[in-house]
Design a protein around this motif. Structure first.
Motif, mmCIF file in Angstrom:
data_model
loop_
_atom_site.group_PDB
_atom_site.id
_atom_site.type_symbol
_atom_site.label_atom_id
_atom_site.label_comp_id
_atom_site.label_asym_id
_atom_site.label_seq_id
_atom_site.Cartn_x
_atom_site.Cartn_y
_atom_site.Cartn_z
ATOM 1 N N LEU A 74 0.822 -1.151 0.176
ATOM 2 C CA LEU A 74 0.146 0.233 0.084
ATOM 3 C C LEU A 74 1.006 1.173 -0.056
ATOM 4 O O LEU A 74 0.660 2.369 -0.663
ATOM 5 C CB LEU A 74 -0.722 0.125 1.122
ATOM 6 C CG LEU A 74 -2.002 -1.042 1.058
ATOM 7 C CD1 LEU A 74 -2.820 -1.089 2.680
ATOM 8 C CD2 LEU A 74 -3.122 -0.517 -0.069
ATOM 9 N N VAL A 75 1.810 1.160 0.958
ATOM 10 C CA VAL A 75 2.772 2.420 0.918
ATOM 11 C C VAL A 75 3.436 2.628 -0.503
ATOM 12 O O VAL A 75 3.660 3.671 -0.903
ATOM 13 C CB VAL A 75 3.822 2.334 2.145
ATOM 14 C CG1 VAL A 75 4.904 3.487 2.035
ATOM 15 C CG2 VAL A 75 2.912 2.414 3.172
ATOM 16 N N LEU A 76 3.940 1.390 -0.956
ATOM 17 C CA LEU A 76 4.929 1.501 -2.397
ATOM 18 C C LEU A 76 3.851 2.041 -3.454
ATOM 19 O O LEU A 76 4.344 2.929 -4.154
ATOM 20 C CB LEU A 76 5.425 0.049 -2.547
ATOM 21 C CG LEU A 76 6.417 -0.043 -1.923
ATOM 22 C CD1 LEU A 76 6.867 -1.706 -2.175
ATOM 23 C CD2 LEU A 76 7.731 0.529 -1.832
ATOM 24 N N ASN A 77 2.552 1.685 -3.372
ATOM 25 C CA ASN A 77 1.416 2.172 -4.568
ATOM 26 C C ASN A 77 1.255 3.599 -4.308
ATOM 27 O O ASN A 77 1.270 4.478 -5.069
ATOM 28 C CB ASN A 77 0.339 1.294 -4.483
ATOM 29 C CG ASN A 77 0.590 0.210 -4.996
ATOM 30 O OD1 ASN A 77 1.388 -0.370 -5.784
ATOM 31 N ND2 ASN A 77 -0.464 -1.097 -4.526
ATOM 32 N N GLU A 78 1.469 3.993 -2.970
ATOM 33 C CA GLU A 78 1.098 5.492 -2.634
ATOM 34 C C GLU A 78 2.358 6.302 -3.064
ATOM 35 O O GLU A 78 2.019 7.635 -3.705
ATOM 36 C CB GLU A 78 0.951 5.787 -1.088
ATOM 37 C CG GLU A 78 0.660 7.233 -0.893
ATOM 38 C CD GLU A 78 -0.482 7.759 -1.296
ATOM 39 O OE1 GLU A 78 -0.722 9.034 -1.369
ATOM 40 O OE2 GLU A 78 -1.689 7.025 -1.532
ATOM 41 N N LEU A 79 3.374 5.719 -2.875
ATOM 42 C CA LEU A 79 4.776 6.457 -3.235
ATOM 43 C C LEU A 79 4.786 6.667 -5.027
ATOM 44 O O LEU A 79 5.222 7.692 -5.145
ATOM 45 C CB LEU A 79 5.844 6.031 -2.665
ATOM 46 C CG LEU A 79 6.178 6.100 -1.202
ATOM 47 C CD1 LEU A 79 7.260 5.150 -0.601
ATOM 48 C CD2 LEU A 79 6.239 7.648 -0.785
ATOM 49 N N LEU A 86 3.699 14.363 -8.693
ATOM 50 C CA LEU A 86 4.797 15.110 -8.962
ATOM 51 C C LEU A 86 5.263 15.562 -10.395
ATOM 52 O O LEU A 86 5.444 16.612 -10.682
ATOM 53 C CB LEU A 86 6.092 14.626 -7.927
ATOM 54 C CG LEU A 86 7.096 15.733 -7.929
ATOM 55 C CD1 LEU A 86 6.725 17.196 -7.346
ATOM 56 C CD2 LEU A 86 8.503 15.102 -7.210
ATOM 57 N N LYS A 87 5.303 14.519 -11.135
ATOM 58 C CA LYS A 87 5.637 14.495 -12.592
ATOM 59 C C LYS A 87 4.782 15.367 -13.271
ATOM 60 O O LYS A 87 5.191 16.367 -14.173
ATOM 61 C CB LYS A 87 5.772 13.267 -13.127
ATOM 62 C CG LYS A 87 6.174 13.152 -14.639
ATOM 63 C CD LYS A 87 6.158 11.970 -15.326
ATOM 64 C CE LYS A 87 6.554 12.046 -16.819
ATOM 65 N NZ LYS A 87 6.319 10.734 -17.455
ATOM 66 N N HIS A 88 3.354 15.253 -13.085
ATOM 67 C CA HIS A 88 2.366 16.092 -13.888
ATOM 68 C C HIS A 88 2.572 17.612 -13.270
ATOM 69 O O HIS A 88 2.158 18.550 -14.068
ATOM 70 C CB HIS A 88 1.054 15.540 -13.704
ATOM 71 C CG HIS A 88 0.914 14.421 -14.431
ATOM 72 N ND1 HIS A 88 0.878 14.483 -15.678
ATOM 73 C CD2 HIS A 88 0.885 12.984 -14.276
ATOM 74 C CE1 HIS A 88 0.687 13.212 -16.432
ATOM 75 N NE2 HIS A 88 0.813 12.219 -15.387
ATOM 76 N N GLN A 89 2.867 17.655 -11.970
ATOM 77 C CA GLN A 89 2.810 19.194 -11.554
ATOM 78 C C GLN A 89 4.090 20.002 -12.113
ATOM 79 O O GLN A 89 4.116 21.304 -12.125
ATOM 80 C CB GLN A 89 2.909 19.005 -10.065
ATOM 81 C CG GLN A 89 1.596 18.814 -9.313
ATOM 82 C CD GLN A 89 1.919 18.678 -7.734
ATOM 83 O OE1 GLN A 89 2.933 18.683 -7.284
ATOM 84 N NE2 GLN A 89 0.583 18.677 -6.974
ATOM 85 N N GLN A 90 5.285 19.065 -12.582
ATOM 86 C CA GLN A 90 6.223 19.916 -12.989
ATOM 87 C C GLN A 90 6.226 20.233 -14.369
ATOM 88 O O GLN A 90 7.112 21.148 -14.969
ATOM 89 C CB GLN A 90 7.769 18.849 -12.595
ATOM 90 C CG GLN A 90 8.032 18.813 -11.101
ATOM 91 C CD GLN A 90 9.220 17.820 -10.802
ATOM 92 O OE1 GLN A 90 9.222 17.161 -11.771
ATOM 93 N NE2 GLN A 90 9.552 17.942 -9.926
ATOM 94 N N GLU A 91 5.411 19.625 -15.124
ATOM 95 C CA GLU A 91 4.983 19.916 -16.492
ATOM 96 C C GLU A 91 4.466 21.283 -16.644
ATOM 97 O O GLU A 91 3.371 21.369 -16.097
ATOM 98 C CB GLU A 91 4.384 18.904 -17.164
ATOM 99 C CG GLU A 91 5.035 17.447 -17.478
ATOM 100 C CD GLU A 91 3.952 16.390 -18.085
ATOM 101 O OE1 GLU A 91 2.953 16.710 -18.524
ATOM 102 O OE2 GLU A 91 4.552 15.253 -17.862
ATOM 103 N N SER A 92 5.111 22.207 -17.269
ATOM 104 C CA SER A 92 4.585 23.435 -17.533
ATOM 105 C C SER A 92 3.191 23.430 -18.456
ATOM 106 O O SER A 92 3.253 22.822 -19.547
ATOM 107 C CB SER A 92 5.495 24.519 -17.897
ATOM 108 O OG SER A 92 6.055 24.126 -19.307
#
Length: 174
Positions: A74-79, A86-92
């Motif tokens: 569960l934790v690994l899936n959450e990470l 995070l990847k999508h937030q970094q895309e401008s």
């Protein structure tokens, strides 16, 4: 002369004993392994919920292994999910358009003119037109709502179209 009765995890008392004996250990395991990257309390609780959901298939001897494996996954899936976010937030975001400034200006002017023409319609025309074109109601539904005949609704919409066509003539393609 007591028989050894296998304990069933689905029994609330047995489950409570498992929770009491393994709950803190599971929390500590997750916290030591992953720190504060995720809410380990939630993941530990989710693991116990999954144990309860699968209590018929998990033996008491396998309960600890089941809990720790499920909680870890569960934790690994959450990470993994956090990495994707995070990847999508970094895309401008796209900050360009293929629309020319003239087109954007014309579009704004058209929207303003359209609003003014809508305001110039009679209340009956405007109501029938917007119910039909914006809300997607049928002529029959509009007639029932306005307590008029279907022909009256059709006339109001038709006349509203004529007014719009006449007053927005300047915006037609040349």
């Amino acid at each position: 002369m007591s028989k050894d009765i296998p304990e069933d995890i689905c029994d609330e008392n047995v489950f409570e004993r498992i929770y009491d004996s393994l709950g803190q250990d599971l929390h500590n395991f997750l916290y030591y392994k992953f720190g504060s990257q995720v809410n380990v309390d939630d993941k530990a609780q989710e693991a116990f919920i999954k144990l309860w959901d699968n209590c018929k298939t998990v033996s008491i001897s396998k309960a600890k292994s089941f809990l720790f494996t499920i909680a870890n996954n569960l934790v690994l899936n959450e990470l993994k999910h956090q990495k994707v976010v995070l990847k999508h937030q970094q895309e401008s975001p796209k900050n360009y358009t293929y629309e020319t400034p003239e087109f954007i200006l014309e579009k704004e002017q058209f929207a303003e003119r359209y609003q003014k023409v809508l305001e110039s319609l009679t209340e009956e025309q405007r109501a029938a037109f917007l119910m039909s074109k914006v809300e997607g109601k049928t002529h029959k539904e509009i007639a029932q709502m306005l307590n008029v005949t279907q022909k009256v609704v059709e006339y109001r919409i038709y006349s509203a179209f004529n007014v719009l066509k006449e007053k927005l003539e300047a915006f037609r393609k040349k």
